[in-house]
Design a protein around this motif. Sequence first.
Motif, mmCIF file in Angstrom:
data_model
loop_
_atom_site.group_PDB
_atom_site.id
_atom_site.type_symbol
_atom_site.label_atom_id
_atom_site.label_comp_id
_atom_site.label_asym_id
_atom_site.label_seq_id
_atom_site.Cartn_x
_atom_site.Cartn_y
_atom_site.Cartn_z
ATOM 1 N N GLY A 199 -49.361 -35.336 5.670
ATOM 2 C CA GLY A 199 -50.187 -35.390 6.186
ATOM 3 C C GLY A 199 -50.751 -36.384 7.690
ATOM 4 N N GLN A 200 -52.078 -35.974 7.829
ATOM 5 C CA GLN A 200 -52.411 -36.277 9.056
ATOM 6 C C GLN A 200 -52.575 -37.875 9.554
ATOM 7 O OE1 GLN A 200 -57.178 -36.062 9.855
ATOM 8 N NE2 GLN A 200 -56.537 -34.484 9.477
ATOM 9 N N HIS A 201 -52.490 -38.831 8.237
ATOM 10 C CA HIS A 201 -52.698 -39.557 8.734
ATOM 11 C C HIS A 201 -50.891 -40.895 8.162
ATOM 12 C CE1 HIS A 201 -56.381 -39.937 9.398
ATOM 13 N NE2 HIS A 201 -57.081 -39.022 7.762
ATOM 14 N N ASN A 202 -50.633 -39.745 8.427
ATOM 15 C CA ASN A 202 -49.069 -40.111 7.827
ATOM 16 C C ASN A 202 -48.643 -41.178 6.059
ATOM 17 O OD1 ASN A 202 -47.746 -39.554 10.289
ATOM 18 N ND2 ASN A 202 -48.175 -40.428 11.176
ATOM 19 N N GLN A 203 -49.758 -40.525 5.370
ATOM 20 C CA GLN A 203 -49.473 -41.290 3.994
ATOM 21 C C GLN A 203 -48.345 -41.463 2.726
ATOM 22 O OE1 GLN A 203 -52.684 -38.789 2.198
ATOM 23 N NE2 GLN A 203 -54.431 -40.418 2.478
ATOM 24 N N THR A 204 -48.068 -42.204 2.141
ATOM 25 C CA THR A 204 -46.573 -41.779 1.764
ATOM 26 C C THR A 204 -46.886 -40.397 0.727
ATOM 27 O OG1 THR A 204 -45.768 -44.122 2.294
ATOM 28 C CG2 THR A 204 -45.116 -43.081 0.599
ATOM 29 N N GLY A 205 -45.963 -39.793 0.715
ATOM 30 C CA GLY A 205 -46.080 -38.540 -0.397
ATOM 31 C C GLY A 205 -44.782 -38.533 -1.501
ATOM 32 N N CYS A 206 -43.436 -39.631 -0.790
ATOM 33 C CA CYS A 206 -42.408 -39.536 -1.549
ATOM 34 C C CYS A 206 -42.021 -40.776 -1.340
ATOM 35 C CB CYS A 206 -41.707 -38.707 -1.391
ATOM 36 S SG CYS A 206 -42.300 -36.676 -1.976
ATOM 37 N N VAL A 207 -40.693 -41.299 -2.605
ATOM 38 C CA VAL A 207 -40.107 -42.254 -1.397
ATOM 39 C C VAL A 207 -38.278 -41.775 -1.997
ATOM 40 C CG1 VAL A 207 -39.953 -43.524 -3.691
ATOM 41 C CG2 VAL A 207 -39.755 -44.833 -1.856
ATOM 42 N N GLU A 208 -37.832 -42.274 -1.716
ATOM 43 C CA GLU A 208 -36.355 -41.643 -1.904
ATOM 44 C C GLU A 208 -35.376 -43.192 -1.771
ATOM 45 O OE1 GLU A 208 -33.021 -38.632 0.816
ATOM 46 O OE2 GLU A 208 -34.778 -40.061 1.557
ATOM 47 N N VAL A 209 -34.039 -42.914 -2.151
ATOM 48 C CA VAL A 209 -33.684 -43.816 -3.054
ATOM 49 C C VAL A 209 -32.422 -43.425 -2.340
ATOM 50 C CG1 VAL A 209 -32.587 -46.317 -3.851
ATOM 51 C CG2 VAL A 209 -35.436 -45.717 -3.863
ATOM 52 N N TYR A 210 -31.359 -43.979 -2.096
ATOM 53 C CA TYR A 210 -30.413 -43.430 -1.954
ATOM 54 C C TYR A 210 -28.987 -44.943 -2.285
ATOM 55 C CZ TYR A 210 -25.796 -41.988 -0.402
ATOM 56 O OH TYR A 210 -24.199 -40.876 -0.049
ATOM 57 N N ALA A 211 -28.462 -44.630 -3.572
ATOM 58 C CA ALA A 211 -27.419 -45.750 -3.610
ATOM 59 C C ALA A 211 -25.993 -45.563 -3.593
ATOM 60 C CB ALA A 211 -27.651 -45.715 -5.352
ATOM 61 N N TYR A 212 -24.497 -46.479 -2.923
ATOM 62 C CA TYR A 212 -23.404 -46.102 -2.575
ATOM 63 C C TYR A 212 -22.983 -46.891 -2.376
ATOM 64 C CZ TYR A 212 -24.535 -47.212 1.923
ATOM 65 O OH TYR A 212 -24.927 -47.942 2.581
ATOM 66 N N GLY A 213 -21.455 -46.961 -3.376
ATOM 67 C CA GLY A 213 -20.314 -47.815 -3.140
ATOM 68 C C GLY A 213 -19.352 -47.199 -3.830
ATOM 69 N N THR A 214 -18.223 -48.302 -3.799
ATOM 70 C CA THR A 214 -16.949 -47.833 -4.148
ATOM 71 C C THR A 214 -16.239 -48.719 -5.843
ATOM 72 O OG1 THR A 214 -16.223 -48.674 -2.061
ATOM 73 C CG2 THR A 214 -14.307 -48.311 -3.261
ATOM 74 N N ALA A 215 -16.364 -46.991 -6.175
ATOM 75 C CA ALA A 215 -15.664 -46.775 -7.751
ATOM 76 C C ALA A 215 -13.819 -47.506 -7.163
ATOM 77 C CB ALA A 215 -16.455 -45.809 -7.947
ATOM 78 N N LEU A 216 -14.201 -48.133 -8.665
ATOM 79 C CA LEU A 216 -12.824 -48.486 -9.223
ATOM 80 C C LEU A 216 -12.294 -48.002 -10.172
ATOM 81 C CD1 LEU A 216 -12.775 -52.423 -7.951
ATOM 82 C CD2 LEU A 216 -12.219 -50.161 -6.854
ATOM 83 N N THR A 217 -11.196 -47.196 -10.014
ATOM 84 C CA THR A 217 -10.207 -46.732 -11.645
ATOM 85 C C THR A 217 -9.195 -47.553 -11.446
ATOM 86 O OG1 THR A 217 -11.856 -44.326 -11.174
ATOM 87 C CG2 THR A 217 -9.722 -44.560 -12.475
ATOM 88 N N PRO A 218 -8.855 -48.213 -12.399
ATOM 89 C CA PRO A 218 -7.428 -48.974 -12.761
ATOM 90 C C PRO A 218 -6.476 -47.856 -12.563
ATOM 91 C CG PRO A 218 -9.185 -49.511 -14.222
ATOM 92 C CD PRO A 218 -9.498 -48.513 -13.708
ATOM 93 N N ILE A 219 -5.099 -48.165 -12.084
ATOM 94 C CA ILE A 219 -4.125 -46.622 -12.180
ATOM 95 C C ILE A 219 -3.669 -47.719 -13.493
ATOM 96 C CG2 ILE A 219 -2.044 -46.196 -10.544
ATOM 97 C CD1 ILE A 219 -3.722 -47.346 -8.541
#
Length: 155
Positions: free
Chosen positions: A128-148
């Motif tokens: 929009g012309q008033h820069n209204q918030t239309g959506c919110v994005e969340v990105y989650a990341y990390g290191t997965a550990l798999t026991p050997i």
Amino acid sequence: MYDLIIFLVLLTIGFTFGRIAEKRHFQSIIEREEELRDILTFSERLPPPGFSSARTELVSGNVVISIDYFKRIAAGLRGILGGRVTAYETLLERARREAILRMKEEARVFEATHIVNVKLETASITKGQHNQTGCVEVYAYGTALTPIKQEPEKS
């Protein structure tokens, strides 16, 4: 007069369907959190003791959630009056929990038991012309550990 009626109808529809969608999404989140509770997440940079020999994999989850008409109106009114904008707080909570769940679902593919160094990135998508918030994005990341799995030694 017709403009006011149309506004009230849109507000009522937005409120009703927004509440229904939000309630369903929260219920889905609660069910999936229960299924994935065995995958532990930590913001700690290093793995817990005992994971010196674990397979690591970068995992992530991303979600974009739109702001409904009612939340936008409620946030605008709260902006005039001041105080907490609970309409946006629930939106962010849903987005954060959903992104973490998607990250855990990806970790499940690798048979991971833990995710360390979990980080969250948040962005608002404006329109929009008033820069209204239309959506919110969340990105989650990390290191997965798999026991050997170690083979027992043969004697």
